[in-house]
Design a protein around this motif. Structure first.
Motif, PDB file in Angstrom:
ATOM      1  N   SER A 192       0.847  -1.198   0.000  1.00  0.00           N
ATOM      2  CA  SER A 192       0.000   0.000   0.000  1.00  0.00           C
ATOM      3  C   SER A 192       0.875   1.238   0.000  1.00  0.00           C
ATOM      4  O   SER A 192       1.864   1.305   0.723  1.00  0.00           O
ATOM      5  N   SER A 193       0.474   2.217  -0.774  1.00  0.00           N
ATOM      6  CA  SER A 193       1.187   3.492  -0.804  1.00  0.00           C
ATOM      7  C   SER A 193       0.536   4.518   0.113  1.00  0.00           C
ATOM      8  O   SER A 193       1.006   5.655   0.211  1.00  0.00           O
ATOM      9  N   ARG A 194      -0.504   4.112   0.831  1.00  0.00           N
ATOM     10  CA  ARG A 194      -1.285   5.057   1.637  1.00  0.00           C
ATOM     11  C   ARG A 194      -0.751   5.103   3.054  1.00  0.00           C
ATOM     12  O   ARG A 194      -0.840   4.126   3.788  1.00  0.00           O
ATOM     13  N   ARG A 195      -0.254   6.251   3.433  1.00  0.00           N
ATOM     14  CA  ARG A 195       0.333   6.392   4.755  1.00  0.00           C
ATOM     15  C   ARG A 195      -0.705   6.290   5.848  1.00  0.00           C
ATOM     16  O   ARG A 195      -0.458   5.714   6.905  1.00  0.00           O
ATOM     17  N   TYR A 196      -1.892   6.821   5.636  1.00  0.00           N
ATOM     18  CA  TYR A 196      -2.911   6.859   6.682  1.00  0.00           C
ATOM     19  C   TYR A 196      -4.062   5.905   6.389  1.00  0.00           C
ATOM     20  O   TYR A 196      -5.157   6.102   6.872  1.00  0.00           O
ATOM     21  N   GLY A 197      -3.810   4.886   5.599  1.00  0.00           N
ATOM     22  CA  GLY A 197      -4.845   3.922   5.301  1.00  0.00           C
ATOM     23  C   GLY A 197      -5.098   2.973   6.452  1.00  0.00           C
ATOM     24  O   GLY A 197      -4.316   2.888   7.402  1.00  0.00           O
ATOM     25  N   GLU A 233      -7.172  -1.184   0.972  1.00  0.00           N
ATOM     26  CA  GLU A 233      -6.138  -0.164   1.047  1.00  0.00           C
ATOM     27  C   GLU A 233      -4.891  -0.524   0.251  1.00  0.00           C
ATOM     28  O   GLU A 233      -3.994   0.277   0.114  1.00  0.00           O
ATOM     29  N   GLU A 272      -2.799  -1.713  -3.074  1.00  0.00           N
ATOM     30  CA  GLU A 272      -2.901  -1.607  -4.530  1.00  0.00           C
ATOM     31  C   GLU A 272      -2.279  -2.797  -5.265  1.00  0.00           C
ATOM     32  O   GLU A 272      -2.710  -3.130  -6.368  1.00  0.00           O
TER      33      GLU A 272
END
Length: 124
Positions: A98-103, A110, A112
């Motif tokens: 995941s590239s989402r820091r706050y996921g 969340e 990818e």
């Protein structure tokens, strides 16, 4: 990001396995790496996650105390050490990025990118 999971196999209850996940491609975009599993007839469920920097780990209730996630920065590898395995741990295990820091690290939505999965079978 391309992910390749390995290390699954057949083990007796109480035994251990270490899963590996090799990441390649745009690894600089990764913030979290997750481990999920899916047993036959069941939905995919969260097992563990680790930040790409390796400074935080997260575990499901069933994994906490038995499984440990770690990473090797130099090799772009993430690991899941599984101890005290139970028959209920039998599933296909997937690593995900995941590239989402706050996921929400526990949600598969969340992430990818996914590896192909590796089968873990725990016999009684």
């Amino acid at each position: 990001v391309q992910l390749q999971a390995s290390g699954g196999g057949l083990v007796q209850a109480g035994g251990s396995l270490r899963l590996s996940c090799a990441a390649s491609g745009r690894t600089s975009s990764i913030y979290n790496m997750g481990w999920f599993r899916q047993a036959p007839g069941k939905e995919r469920e969260f097992v563990a996650a680790i930040t790409w920097r390796g400074d935080s780990t997260y575990y499901s209730g069933s994994a906490r105390g038995r499984f440990t996630s770690s990473r090797d920065n130099a090799k772009n590898m993430v690991y899941l050490q599984m101890n005290s395995l139970k028959p209920d741990d039998t599933a296909v295990y997937y690593c995900a990025a995941s590239s989402r820091r706050y996921g929400r690290v526990v949600s598969d939505l969340e992430y990818e990118d996914w590896g192909q999965g590796t089968q873990v079978t725990v016999s009684r």
